[in-house]
Write an enzyme that holds these catalytic residues in place. Structure first.
Site, PDB file in Angstrom:
ATOM      1  N   HIS A  84       0.819  -1.201   0.000  1.00 55.20           N
ATOM      2  CA  HIS A  84       0.000   0.000   0.000  1.00 55.20           C
ATOM      3  C   HIS A  84       0.859   1.261   0.000  1.00 55.20           C
ATOM      4  O   HIS A  84       0.478   2.279  -0.579  1.00 55.20           O
ATOM      5  CB  HIS A  84      -0.959  -0.008   1.183  1.00 55.20           C
ATOM      6  CG  HIS A  84      -2.103  -0.945   1.004  1.00 55.20           C
ATOM      7  ND1 HIS A  84      -2.955  -1.309   2.026  1.00 55.20           N
ATOM      8  CD2 HIS A  84      -2.534  -1.620  -0.092  1.00 55.20           C
ATOM      9  CE1 HIS A  84      -3.859  -2.154   1.556  1.00 55.20           C
ATOM     10  NE2 HIS A  84      -3.612  -2.354   0.285  1.00 55.20           N
ATOM     11  N   HIS A 101      -4.061  -6.249 -10.825  1.00 55.45           N
ATOM     12  CA  HIS A 101      -2.747  -5.668 -10.536  1.00 55.45           C
ATOM     13  C   HIS A 101      -1.746  -5.972 -11.636  1.00 55.45           C
ATOM     14  O   HIS A 101      -1.001  -5.086 -12.078  1.00 55.45           O
ATOM     15  CB  HIS A 101      -2.228  -6.183  -9.191  1.00 55.45           C
ATOM     16  CG  HIS A 101      -2.942  -5.631  -8.009  1.00 55.45           C
ATOM     17  ND1 HIS A 101      -2.731  -4.362  -7.535  1.00 55.45           N
ATOM     18  CD2 HIS A 101      -3.868  -6.194  -7.189  1.00 55.45           C
ATOM     19  CE1 HIS A 101      -3.501  -4.148  -6.479  1.00 55.45           C
ATOM     20  NE2 HIS A 101      -4.197  -5.240  -6.254  1.00 55.45           N
TER      21      HIS A 101
END
Length: 406
Positions: free
Chosen positions: A249, A379
């Site tokens: 993150h 992703h």
């Protein structure tokens, strides 16, 4: 040596790899609408039910494929979109269920995480010209604004019960991070700056919270937005709300802050924060135990907590390095970019069955304790496009405008 993001043969490789990813996911559509979780070889797993986040990511990725002119993408995007206008939609209480079980029973609650992805999916599908997407986007934005956006806080709340009667006091940075991504896309598609301004408010908070904590961003908060550093100490490897600092993150936020800057957002020194988040995540996470790969999480002093390697963290590292290199021209980011693609090629890409292993253990061997199978392409697919696109506008709009470099 030329930086890989500027080498035509590398950009061509990225294009081929994206095509291979989209081919791997061709069996994802679920009968009746939505997208299935896939096994290691691309076989659908109906027992997992139909998850809204996977469905939305499938709409988004195959809308990008549609815009890129990759045959077969549109039918998959349309099949997934039918899940958002069909079984995943709560016609009684409004909004979208987090998922629907294999027996057709809706999962409980209403989450900002799922609803942010509905906004992203509808935005990309609108750009791709999918039937019903524009109406879905209008509904998704209205639902998000009514139930999840907290104007006073300048951030999103996290979880309601199914009927939108009771709000959980938990507040989370993960759902807000994906809200930034969704709002950036919505701002481009609708032309309404309010979504950019709201994304900027979230981004400025994240940058400030990280700066106050040595650039290890707290993930979990209470209803007053007070950090809860010990949250989920008993569930340290949770898929979406793990304990401690989440390395991936930090990398993902570094990239998103650069997208905010490029879109014209104000509220923070986006580049300074992006550099600092990136540096901290790399220092804490890359080869932290002596072996290549990013650990999943660390404690608040940077010591690894969950040392398994998740595929999405490597993908976000590549995306962040590409974005920082594009923004600054600094060679160190290009070197990291190439290093991490070499790692992904060696360990993470499944050269036999396709796509990426979603989880590796500390020895970089495939594992499935947190992420069994290969849930989705989001992703991996995005990190083949981010190096080929400008930092603004958002992905689908940029592809539609013909801004893909080759």
């Amino acid at each position: 040596m030329r930086a890989w993001p500027t080498v035509p043969s590398h950009l061509a490789w990225l294009d081929r790899h994206l095509n291979s990813l989209l081919a791997f996911g061709r069996s994802t559509p679920a009968p009746g609408g939505g997208a299935y979780w896939l096994d290691d070889d691309g076989t659908p797993l109906p027992a997992q039910g139909v998850q809204t986040w996977i469905t939305c990511r499938t709409v988004h990725v195959y809308s990008l494929g549609t815009l890129l002119g990759i045959p077969g993408s549109r039918p998959i995007a349309e099949a997934a979109l039918a899940g958002l206008t069909g079984p995943l939609r709560d016609t009684e209480n409004g909004g979208w269920y987090p998922g629907v079980g294999a027996d057709g029973t809706p999962d409980p609650d209403k989450t900002a995480y799922a609803h942010a992805f509905v906004v992203l999916a509808a935005s990309s599908a609108t750009v791709a010209g999918l039937a019903g997407a524009r109406e879905l986007l209008t509904d998704a934005l209205a639902t998000y604004e009514r139930w999840f956006w907290d104007e006073a806080a300048g951030k999103a709340v996290d979880t309601w019960d199914t009927t939108f009667s009771t709000l959980d006091p938990y507040r989370g940075i993960n759902a807000n991070m994906h809200t930034v991504e969704a709002f950036l896309a919505a701002a481009d598609v609708t032309g309404d700056r309010v979504w950019l301004d709201r994304a900027a408010r979230i981004g400025a908070f994240a940058a400030s919270a990280a700066a106050a904590n040595g650039w290890r961003l707290p993930e979990h908060f209470d209803e007053a937005w007070t950090a809860q550093p010990e949250f989920n100490d008993d569930q340290r490897d949770d898929k979406f709300k793990p304990y401690g600092a989440t390395v991936g993150h930090g990398l993902e936020w570094a990239r998103l802050l650069l997208h905010l800057e490029a879109a014209g957002a104000t509220g923070a020194d986006w580049l300074e924060a992006a550099r600092a988040l990136f540096d901290r995540a790399v220092a804490d996470g890359w080869a932290a135990d002596g072996a290549d790969g990013f650990v999943y999480t660390t404690d608040w002093s940077g010591v690894p907590v969950v040392a398994d390697r998740m595929h999405w963290v490597a993908a976000e590292a590549i995306g962040a390095a590409a974005a920082l290199h594009q923004r600054t021209g600094d060679e160190q980011y290009a070197q990291r970019y190439a290093q991490w693609w070499d790692y992904v090629d060696r360990y993470v890409i499944d050269h036999v069955n396709g796509s990426w292993f979603h989880q590796l253990d500390v020895h970089n061997q495939p594992a499935g304790t947190v992420w069994p199978g290969k849930a989705d392409l989001y992703h991996a697919a995005q990190c083949t496009l981010i190096p080929r696109l400008p930092l603004a506008p958002s992905l689908a709009t940029a592809v539609a405008q013909g801004l893909v470099r080759s």
